[in-house]
Design a protein around this motif. Sequence first.
Motif, PDB file in Angstrom:
ATOM      1  N   GLY A 168       0.460  -1.345  -0.449  1.00 38.13           N
ATOM      2  CA  GLY A 168      -0.208  -0.548  -0.148  1.00 38.13           C
ATOM      3  C   GLY A 168       0.639   1.317  -0.040  1.00 38.13           C
ATOM      4  N   ASN A 169       0.347   2.523   0.329  1.00 38.59           N
ATOM      5  CA  ASN A 169       0.798   4.060   0.163  1.00 38.59           C
ATOM      6  C   ASN A 169       0.389   4.911   0.370  1.00 38.59           C
ATOM      7  OD1 ASN A 169       3.076   3.295  -2.554  1.00 38.59           O
ATOM      8  ND2 ASN A 169       1.385   2.250  -3.122  1.00 38.59           N
ATOM      9  N   THR A 170       0.902   4.852   1.415  1.00 43.87           N
ATOM     10  CA  THR A 170       0.382   5.672   2.330  1.00 43.87           C
ATOM     11  C   THR A 170       1.480   7.185   2.917  1.00 43.87           C
ATOM     12  OG1 THR A 170      -0.684   4.487   3.808  1.00 43.87           O
ATOM     13  CG2 THR A 170      -0.153   6.836   4.405  1.00 43.87           C
ATOM     14  N   SER A 204      -9.655   3.955  -8.519  1.00 47.98           N
ATOM     15  CA  SER A 204     -11.174   4.027  -7.557  1.00 47.98           C
ATOM     16  C   SER A 204     -11.372   6.167  -8.432  1.00 47.98           C
ATOM     17  CB  SER A 204     -10.734   4.162  -6.753  1.00 47.98           C
ATOM     18  OG  SER A 204     -10.545   4.493  -5.792  1.00 47.98           O
ATOM     19  N   ASP A 205     -10.432   6.497  -8.020  1.00 46.63           N
ATOM     20  CA  ASP A 205     -11.113   7.824  -9.303  1.00 46.63           C
ATOM     21  C   ASP A 205     -10.006   8.411 -10.332  1.00 46.63           C
ATOM     22  OD1 ASP A 205     -10.960  10.708  -8.714  1.00 46.63           O
ATOM     23  OD2 ASP A 205      -8.939  11.207  -7.804  1.00 46.63           O
ATOM     24  N   GLY A 206     -11.425   8.015 -11.508  1.00 50.83           N
ATOM     25  CA  GLY A 206     -10.504   8.329 -12.544  1.00 50.83           C
ATOM     26  C   GLY A 206     -11.397   7.683 -13.531  1.00 50.83           C
ATOM     27  N   SER A 237      -7.526   9.772  -1.353  1.00 52.15           N
ATOM     28  CA  SER A 237      -7.309   8.383  -0.883  1.00 52.15           C
ATOM     29  C   SER A 237      -8.153   7.430  -1.704  1.00 52.15           C
ATOM     30  CB  SER A 237      -8.050   7.692   0.501  1.00 52.15           C
ATOM     31  OG  SER A 237      -9.095   8.344   0.355  1.00 52.15           O
ATOM     32  N   GLY A 238      -7.918   5.807  -2.047  1.00 49.15           N
ATOM     33  CA  GLY A 238      -8.574   5.585  -3.039  1.00 49.15           C
ATOM     34  C   GLY A 238      -7.836   4.760  -3.012  1.00 49.15           C
ATOM     35  N   VAL A 262      -3.053  10.012   0.849  1.00 47.43           N
ATOM     36  CA  VAL A 262      -2.420  11.132   0.676  1.00 47.43           C
ATOM     37  C   VAL A 262      -3.174  12.160   1.783  1.00 47.43           C
ATOM     38  CG1 VAL A 262      -1.252  13.232  -0.971  1.00 47.43           C
ATOM     39  CG2 VAL A 262      -1.086  10.640  -1.886  1.00 47.43           C
ATOM     40  N   THR A 263      -2.525  12.529   2.681  1.00 50.27           N
ATOM     41  CA  THR A 263      -2.605  14.113   4.011  1.00 50.27           C
ATOM     42  C   THR A 263      -1.537  15.106   3.579  1.00 50.27           C
ATOM     43  OG1 THR A 263      -3.332  12.223   4.870  1.00 50.27           O
ATOM     44  CG2 THR A 263      -3.370  14.241   6.077  1.00 50.27           C
TER      45      THR A 263
END
Length: 605
Positions: A168-170, A204-206, A237-238, A262-263
């Motif tokens: 995952g990527n945070t 999920s975004d696009g 996020s997604g 991403v925050t």
Amino acid sequence: MFSRPWWRPALTAVAAFSLSAGLLAAPAQAAPSVAVAGVQAAPSVAVAGVRATPGRQAGRCPAAVVFSATVTVKGAARVKYRWVRGDGTKGAVRTAKAGTGIKLQERRTFSRSTRGWQAVQVLSPKKLTSGRAHFSVTCQGSTDVETPRSPAEGQGPAPRASAEVAGGNTYSGPCAAPGRTIDFVGTIRVSRVPAAVSYRWADSDGGPLGRQDLWFSAKDSPRRTVGASRTFLAGQSGTRWIEILDRHGKVLSTSAKVPYSVTCTPTPAPVTASVTGVRVDPAAYRGTCAAPLTFTFTADLAVSKPAKVTYRWIRGDGTTVPGEWEFKDAKDLTKTVSLTWPVADPAKVAGGSATVQITSPGRSEAGPAKFTITCEDTGPGTVTVSDPVITTWSRGGGECTTQNPYQVTAASMITAPKGAGFPLDVTYRWRWADGGYWHKETVKITGPGPHRVAHQWFVQRSQAGKVFVDVLTPTPVKSGTTEYSVTCDGRPPVPNTGGVVTSVTDAKITPSSHTGTCPVDLKAVATITVSAPTSGPVEYAWVFDNGTSSPTAQVDFPAGGPLTKTVVWDEWRAVKTSGPVTGYLRTVTPNTAVSSPVSYSVTCA
């Protein structure tokens, strides 16, 4: 075998497997503003020599085509770019060191007959797209490669393909332009080689992204790593995953969905520093040059938050004097700094100037301020001026109150000696020891002896001070100071612990002349400068020679704020005047200072 294999779409070479799914930015953000001292040329970018090698080819496939270009960048350290294609897909975003004649290159492998074009898209330091390099590939002969198909296609078994995306990527931190990039890594496997696989990344975004192709030769491993990236300018996020496609674009299999988050945290505002208000005292000296003279330059520093400021004075004779000041209190972010310039032999110096430059943080410059020296023989023609004599008077006598103000009069004697050239014009100004001043005045003296000059003002509240006469011409000379004190309502004067008004400048009335419909709305403006934050508001009013005046108004100069402010009086409606009306802005507290006189006239049509 197939007479027209579906897998002949364009395949991307291993060297280009770090494929970007496109620079998917969050909603557009404004580019940050940049403050630059002086004049700086904008970056320039030029792309030339865009070509495909070979541009045309026919033979057995797969076949390779190399796309190349030359880029020249001036005014920036690096260039960010990607290749864009006629089929709508885009290559990975790449960065190269800027310079002259930088070579860009991308190699692609094709397994079917195709034609199209590629171009270079520069993303920074400025955006542009190059000309297009056109190419064509004609595949001849056959190949024994089988590729994945949907079950409905039948025609026997084909290599199976699957995909997975690792980890995952945070991210949490700044996302300021050019943004924060998250990389995604996937693995694609086939059941046997040789094989060709079509796939695409989806988000999920696009939703689905551009279709990509992989070629597995008979000597290759059946496992291949592919990559994608996304750049974020705002929090998001997604999930992201890989889809395996058949030749018609139908999804055959899907990898697991990998979450990302991403925050974006606020980027602290940089410290800014500025310098303003460079001035010199005296600005013009006229008189005897037998003794050394000293000129004092001052300027006002200001910062956006506590920091150490380094600066330097640059004199007109080339001398540089460094300095620094550390601002530790967030409530006091201004400082007046000074430079003393002693002139040992004034007779040999016509004048001088000084500029102040902030060297960190950032760059800021103000000035120059200039002084002049005029040497004169001040022998028998020198005038003298006596110390002021103070008197007070009230119409009703008794205690000073708002209803019974006191008139204060300061009077001095200016004496012209025998031997002076008559008539003699003497220019002088009444001044106060706290920095206050009145208008310049001129008296014509026709013969030797004393001549009385006086200044009167009304006091409606307790006041104390020291006043003197400053003779400006024909030769500079000052009287001694005389103290005075007026107590109103039984309350003695309270000492001023803050800054004082040092100047009232840039007075203006608009329109200054009006002919037409009456009444007319006028506006009066002026700029007030103080020496330091004041302990109370500065009170001021406009006064005119036709007996009118504006209401008394106030302006605050708190700690940490600017020391110069422009005040406006626009609630003003004027009727016809019989001629020009002259007025000026006068400060009342914490001390007296006046602007230069300005005039207006109104003629009703």
